[in-house]
Structures are given as C-alpha cells and as structure tokens.
Design a protein around this motif. Structure first.
Motif, short mmCIF file in Angstrom:
data_model
loop_
_atom_site.label_atom_id
_atom_site.label_comp_id
_atom_site.label_asym_id
_atom_site.label_seq_id
_atom_site.Cartn_x
_atom_site.Cartn_y
_atom_site.Cartn_z
N GLN A 177 56.56 33.49 7.45
CA GLN A 177 55.44 32.55 7.53
C GLN A 177 55.45 31.77 8.85
O GLN A 177 56.50 31.37 9.34
N VAL A 178 54.26 31.56 9.41
CA VAL A 178 54.08 30.65 10.54
C VAL A 178 53.60 29.32 9.96
O VAL A 178 52.66 29.29 9.16
N LEU A 179 54.27 28.24 10.36
CA LEU A 179 54.00 26.91 9.81
C LEU A 179 53.70 25.93 10.93
O LEU A 179 54.01 26.17 12.09
N GLU A 180 53.12 24.78 10.54
CA GLU A 180 53.01 23.65 11.45
C GLU A 180 54.21 22.75 11.21
O GLU A 180 54.53 22.41 10.07
N VAL A 181 54.89 22.40 12.31
CA VAL A 181 56.09 21.57 12.25
C VAL A 181 56.01 20.50 13.34
O VAL A 181 55.09 20.51 14.16
N ASP A 182 56.99 19.61 13.38
CA ASP A 182 57.01 18.58 14.41
C ASP A 182 56.95 19.22 15.80
O ASP A 182 57.57 20.24 16.05
N ASN A 183 56.20 18.61 16.68
CA ASN A 183 56.00 19.11 18.03
C ASN A 183 57.17 18.70 18.92
O ASN A 183 57.17 17.62 19.49
N LEU A 184 58.18 19.57 18.99
CA LEU A 184 59.37 19.31 19.80
C LEU A 184 59.40 20.26 20.99
O LEU A 184 58.80 21.33 20.95
N ASN A 185 60.13 19.88 22.00
CA ASN A 185 60.27 20.71 23.19
C ASN A 185 61.53 21.57 23.05
O ASN A 185 62.55 21.29 23.65
N ASN A 186 61.47 22.59 22.19
CA ASN A 186 62.60 23.50 22.04
C ASN A 186 62.10 24.93 21.90
O ASN A 186 60.91 25.17 21.72
N ALA A 187 63.02 25.87 21.96
CA ALA A 187 62.64 27.29 22.00
C ALA A 187 61.94 27.76 20.74
O ALA A 187 61.11 28.67 20.80
N SER A 188 62.22 27.17 19.59
CA SER A 188 61.58 27.66 18.37
C SER A 188 60.10 27.30 18.30
O SER A 188 59.34 27.90 17.55
N ARG A 189 59.67 26.34 19.13
CA ARG A 189 58.24 25.97 19.18
C ARG A 189 57.53 26.66 20.35
O ARG A 189 56.33 26.55 20.50
N ALA A 190 58.29 27.36 21.18
CA ALA A 190 57.75 27.95 22.41
C ALA A 190 57.13 29.31 22.13
O ALA A 190 57.71 30.15 21.44
N TRP A 191 55.95 29.53 22.69
CA TRP A 191 55.23 30.80 22.55
C TRP A 191 54.89 31.32 23.94
O TRP A 191 54.45 30.57 24.82
N LEU A 192 55.08 32.61 24.13
CA LEU A 192 54.75 33.28 25.39
C LEU A 192 53.43 34.03 25.20
O LEU A 192 53.23 34.71 24.18
N PHE A 193 52.55 33.91 26.17
CA PHE A 193 51.25 34.57 26.12
C PHE A 193 51.31 35.79 27.04
O PHE A 193 51.36 35.65 28.25
N ILE A 194 51.33 36.97 26.45
CA ILE A 194 51.48 38.22 27.18
C ILE A 194 50.12 38.91 27.21
O ILE A 194 49.59 39.29 26.16
N ALA A 195 49.55 39.04 28.40
CA ALA A 195 48.21 39.64 28.54
C ALA A 195 48.20 41.01 27.91
O ALA A 195 49.10 41.82 28.08
N LYS A 196 47.14 41.31 27.17
CA LYS A 196 47.01 42.57 26.45
C LYS A 196 45.58 43.05 26.55
O LYS A 196 44.65 42.32 26.24
N GLU A 197 45.41 44.27 26.96
CA GLU A 197 44.08 44.86 26.96
C GLU A 197 43.84 45.51 25.61
O GLU A 197 44.54 46.45 25.24
N PRO A 198 42.88 44.98 24.82
CA PRO A 198 42.63 45.59 23.52
C PRO A 198 42.20 47.05 23.65
O PRO A 198 41.44 47.41 24.56
N ILE A 199 42.68 47.88 22.77
CA ILE A 199 42.35 49.30 22.76
C ILE A 199 41.30 49.53 21.68
O ILE A 199 41.49 49.13 20.53
N PRO A 200 40.17 50.15 22.01
CA PRO A 200 39.13 50.40 21.00
C PRO A 200 39.71 51.12 19.78
O PRO A 200 40.56 52.00 19.91
N GLY A 201 39.26 50.69 18.61
CA GLY A 201 39.68 51.34 17.38
C GLY A 201 40.97 50.78 16.80
O GLY A 201 41.50 51.34 15.84
N THR A 202 41.49 49.67 17.36
CA THR A 202 42.74 49.13 16.84
C THR A 202 42.51 47.94 15.90
O THR A 202 43.46 47.33 15.44
N ASN A 203 41.29 47.60 15.62
CA ASN A 203 41.06 46.45 14.75
C ASN A 203 40.71 46.86 13.36
O ASN A 203 40.55 47.86 12.90
#
Length: 152
Positions: free
Chosen positions: A126-152
């Motif tokens: 599960q992804v939850l809302e938790v206290d907004n702390l500056n630590n690695a468990s709250r950190a998300w990396l945004f990796i550019a992705k080109e959607p491929i037709p037919g993958t939805n």
C-alpha cells in the motif's frame, strides 16, 4: 534556485524500495494506489503537469484518473486512502535533500507525503500518506518514460 519537474510522462520510483507508484490492476475510480515491482504497462506510468493554480497534477497514463487522497475512504488508514479520482487533485513536489534528484510528493490539502507502507518491497504494498519528512522513504524519483501504444 527552484527546480521543477517538466510536464511529461514518468515512472515514479520510491528511492527506498525501488518500486513504482501504480494503479492496482488498472482499477476504475476509485482505484487503489500501491507500489509495483514494474510491469512496464500504463498503470506504472504517470502524466505529471505543473499548473497555474493547484501545483502539480499527477494522472495515470493507463486509466486517465488522477492521483488523489480521500479522507472519507478509511480502507487504508483511519486518515483516509490514496486512490484515483476523476477530478484534478492538488499536489506539490518538494525537493528531498536526503536523496539527490528526488522529490517528496506532498498533498496540498493535508500537508502529508506519499510513502510505501513499512518501506515494503513486496509487489502491491500500500501507498499511504504519512508525515512529510526529509528522508529516503518519502523520496520519489521521476524517470522519464515514453508511453508505448497499447500498454494501457
């Protein structure tokens, strides 16, 4: 200096678990938001856009629904559930200095940040809302992705 995420399509990976933000089984609204070990399909891909009035919108490429938080849906926690919605929901991205190039995904209504429950690496944890702390468990990396037709 302020850095923003450019409008585009991304896989959003948790820095601690190395799992991806995911709409569980392409569920219709309200779809449950979990982590994924990566299926390379549209429910792992998110369209992110900066807006003039509400911060950032995060929309599932695979379902078209928006990342949201419902305080009346108590299925995940007594505070509410991270789900999808047909309505645009306001988020902000705050740089997380514990992990280079990472961001806390912060709910503009509650001030809470997204995290994977107990830092689990299990598929569909599960992804939850938790206290907004500056630590690695709250950190998300945004990796550019080109959607491929037919993958939805």
């Amino acid at each position: 200096m302020s850095i923003t995420i450019p409008t585009g399509s991304y896989i959003i990976m948790n820095a601690t678990t190395h799992t991806y933000l995911n709409v569980f089984n392409f569920q219709a609204v309200p779809g449950d938001i979990v982590n994924s070990v990566g299926n390379r399909l549209g429910n792992d891909i998110w369209n992110v856009a900066n807006t003039e009035s509400c911060g950032v919108t995060i929309q599932s490429f695979g379902t078209g629904a928006f990342l949201s938080f419902d305080q009346s849906n108590k299925s995940d926690t007594p505070a509410g559930s991270v789900i999808t919605s047909h309505s645009i929901y306001p988020w902000s991205l705050q740089q997380n200095t514990a992990v280079p190039y990472a961001w806390n995904i912060v709910d503009k209504n509650t001030g809470k940040a997204l995290a994977v429950h107990n830092d689990s690496i299990a598929n569909a944890a599960q992804v939850l809302e938790v206290d907004n702390l500056n630590n690695a468990s709250r950190a998300w990396l945004f990796i550019a992705k080109e959607p491929i037709p037919g993958t939805n």
